[in-house]
Design a protein around this motif. Structure first.
Motif, PDB file in Angstrom:
ATOM      1  N   ASP A   1       0.812  -1.220   0.000  1.00 39.66           N
ATOM      2  CA  ASP A   1       0.000   0.000   0.000  1.00 39.66           C
ATOM      3  C   ASP A   1       0.843   1.267   0.000  1.00 39.66           C
ATOM      4  O   ASP A   1       0.381   2.325   0.429  1.00 39.66           O
ATOM      5  CB  ASP A   1      -0.941   0.011   1.203  1.00 39.66           C
ATOM      6  N   PHE A   2       2.086   1.198  -0.484  1.00 40.44           N
ATOM      7  CA  PHE A   2       2.895   2.406  -0.540  1.00 40.44           C
ATOM      8  C   PHE A   2       2.431   3.269  -1.720  1.00 40.44           C
ATOM      9  O   PHE A   2       1.779   2.798  -2.650  1.00 40.44           O
ATOM     10  CB  PHE A   2       4.385   2.053  -0.659  1.00 40.44           C
ATOM     11  N   ASN A   3       2.761   4.558  -1.669  1.00 40.87           N
ATOM     12  CA  ASN A   3       2.332   5.515  -2.682  1.00 40.87           C
ATOM     13  C   ASN A   3       3.260   5.439  -3.897  1.00 40.87           C
ATOM     14  O   ASN A   3       4.318   6.051  -3.910  1.00 40.87           O
ATOM     15  CB  ASN A   3       2.329   6.924  -2.085  1.00 40.87           C
TER      16      ASN A   3
ATOM     17  N   TYR B   1       6.901   7.303  -4.847  1.00 39.79           N
ATOM     18  CA  TYR B   1       8.090   6.511  -4.548  1.00 39.79           C
ATOM     19  C   TYR B   1       8.410   5.528  -5.672  1.00 39.79           C
ATOM     20  O   TYR B   1       7.511   5.049  -6.379  1.00 39.79           O
ATOM     21  CB  TYR B   1       7.904   5.708  -3.257  1.00 39.79           C
ATOM     22  N   ILE B   2       9.670   5.239  -5.772  1.00 39.77           N
ATOM     23  CA  ILE B   2      10.155   4.156  -6.626  1.00 39.77           C
ATOM     24  C   ILE B   2      10.554   3.009  -5.703  1.00 39.77           C
ATOM     25  O   ILE B   2      11.140   3.231  -4.652  1.00 39.77           O
ATOM     26  CB  ILE B   2      11.366   4.606  -7.464  1.00 39.77           C
TER      27      ILE B   2
ATOM     28  N   TYR C   1      12.506   4.807  -2.512  1.00 41.66           N
ATOM     29  CA  TYR C   1      13.070   6.150  -2.465  1.00 41.66           C
ATOM     30  C   TYR C   1      12.172   7.109  -3.237  1.00 41.66           C
ATOM     31  O   TYR C   1      11.467   6.724  -4.175  1.00 41.66           O
ATOM     32  CB  TYR C   1      14.505   6.178  -2.996  1.00 41.66           C
ATOM     33  N   PRO C   2      12.137   8.387  -2.810  1.00 45.58           N
ATOM     34  CA  PRO C   2      11.194   9.349  -3.394  1.00 45.58           C
ATOM     35  C   PRO C   2      11.470   9.608  -4.866  1.00 45.58           C
ATOM     36  O   PRO C   2      12.617   9.613  -5.319  1.00 45.58           O
ATOM     37  CB  PRO C   2      11.422  10.624  -2.561  1.00 45.58           C
TER      38      PRO C   2
ATOM     39  N   ASN D   1      10.672  -0.181 -10.880  1.00 40.86           N
ATOM     40  CA  ASN D   1      12.125   0.030 -10.880  1.00 40.86           C
ATOM     41  C   ASN D   1      12.553   0.850 -12.071  1.00 40.86           C
ATOM     42  O   ASN D   1      12.109   0.600 -13.196  1.00 40.86           O
ATOM     43  CB  ASN D   1      12.825  -1.332 -10.891  1.00 40.86           C
ATOM     44  N   LYS D   2      13.349   1.834 -11.817  1.00 40.59           N
ATOM     45  CA  LYS D   2      13.834   2.673 -12.908  1.00 40.59           C
ATOM     46  C   LYS D   2      15.340   2.691 -12.906  1.00 40.59           C
ATOM     47  O   LYS D   2      15.945   2.654 -11.873  1.00 40.59           O
ATOM     48  CB  LYS D   2      13.299   4.103 -12.764  1.00 40.59           C
TER      49      LYS D   2
END
Length: 303
Positions: A148-150, A154-155, A269-270, A302-303
């Protein structure tokens, strides 16, 4: 007056708790700081601080402005550091958040080499609650997979896998019957992690459910491992968590074929408008050191 200088002055005053201490930190005078704060309040049209000769109180508007401006100033410094590092040695502060078990039992084993490799990076390791959502004040947040993370803010990238199993000290096992199957485990004293009491149910591979019991439970991973080394009972932990103790023979595997399902730790990470050079260097370093083996579970966002 300058917006950035005045805002930085305000943030420093709030963090230091007084004009005098903030002036010392910024190498200026209290009167100069007072003028900057007055200018800032005039531009914003609100009172940020209630000041008397003896006290300094942040108003509600000041609290909101502090929270947002502190983060923006930090992003500004990070952007400068990231831009500079494109043409030189990487530098700046890297703020890492991790649960106590991950931070104290895994990351600290790698941080010395990471800092030696990148000597101009300063590391802050913050302890977070397991299951906590990522914090924008941190550059990288390490946790089990969060559903449930945003994802718009975030990545997330998979960092390493872990598969808990059972371990015990030779001193505990030497005067006990040989443990040949999982049924016999329920007759042993198990050292339990968390706040769920002295009887816990855990799920293992092939949907095997075991109810473990013990006379010692703690939320402190260091205390749990120390108790196992002292021969107090059997511990359920990831191999990386007790890697140091295994290498010294202080702990040995118990029923090594009995494992919990593989889980993964993720780095969050943001999403920012500039490159995460320090963050990406750290993530790649930990992946290499922890020997992440990619299973069928894909990376996410993932980027």
């Amino acid at each position: 007056m300058d917006w950035i200088i005045c805002t930085k002055s305000f943030v420093t005053v709030v963090e230091q708790g007084s004009l005098a201490q903030a002036a010392t930190k910024l190498n200026t005078s209290s009167s100069a700081l007072s003028k900057r704060l007055s200018w800032l309040e005039k531009q914003l049209g609100v009172q940020l601080l209630k000041r008397t000769t003896r006290s300094l109180t942040v108003t509600d508007a000041g609290k909101l402005f502090y929270q947002r401006s502190a983060r923006l100033l930090d992003d500004w410094q990070q952007m400068l550091a990231e831009t500079t590092s494109t043409y030189g040695e990487v530098s700046g502060v890297l703020r890492i958040g991790a649960p106590l078990a991950t931070g104290s039992r895994l990351l600290v084993n790698y941080l010395a080499e990471f800092i030696e490799t990148y000597p101009k990076i300063q590391v802050e390791l913050h302890t977070v609650t397991p299951g906590q959502l990522p914090d924008l004040n941190l550059d990288v947040f390490i946790s089990r997979e969060l559903t449930d993370f945003n994802s718009s803010s975030y990545i997330a990238t998979r960092l390493f896998d872990f598969q808990p199993g059972f371990y015990a000290a030779p001193s505990y096992l030497e005067d006990k019957p040989i443990i040949e199957n999982h049924q016999q485990l329920t007759q042993h004293n198990c050292l339990l992690f968390g706040t769920h009491g002295h009887e816990q149910e855990h799920i293992f591979e092939n949907n095997l459910h075991l109810r473990l019991r013990g006379n010692f439970t703690t939320q402190n991973p260091e205390a749990l491992v120390a108790a196992a080394v002292a021969g107090m009972g059997i511990i359920l932990a990831g191999g990386n968590t007790v890697k140091r103790e295994l290498s010294k023979g202080l702990l040995v595997p118990v029923l090594p074929e009995l494992k919990q399902p593989i889980s993964s730790a993720y780095a969050y990470y943001p999403k920012l408008d500039y490159n995460h050079v320090k963050t990406k260097l750290f993530i790649d370093f930990i992946k290499e050191k922890s020997n992440l083996k990619i299973n069928k579970k894909p990376l996410i966002n993932n980027k």
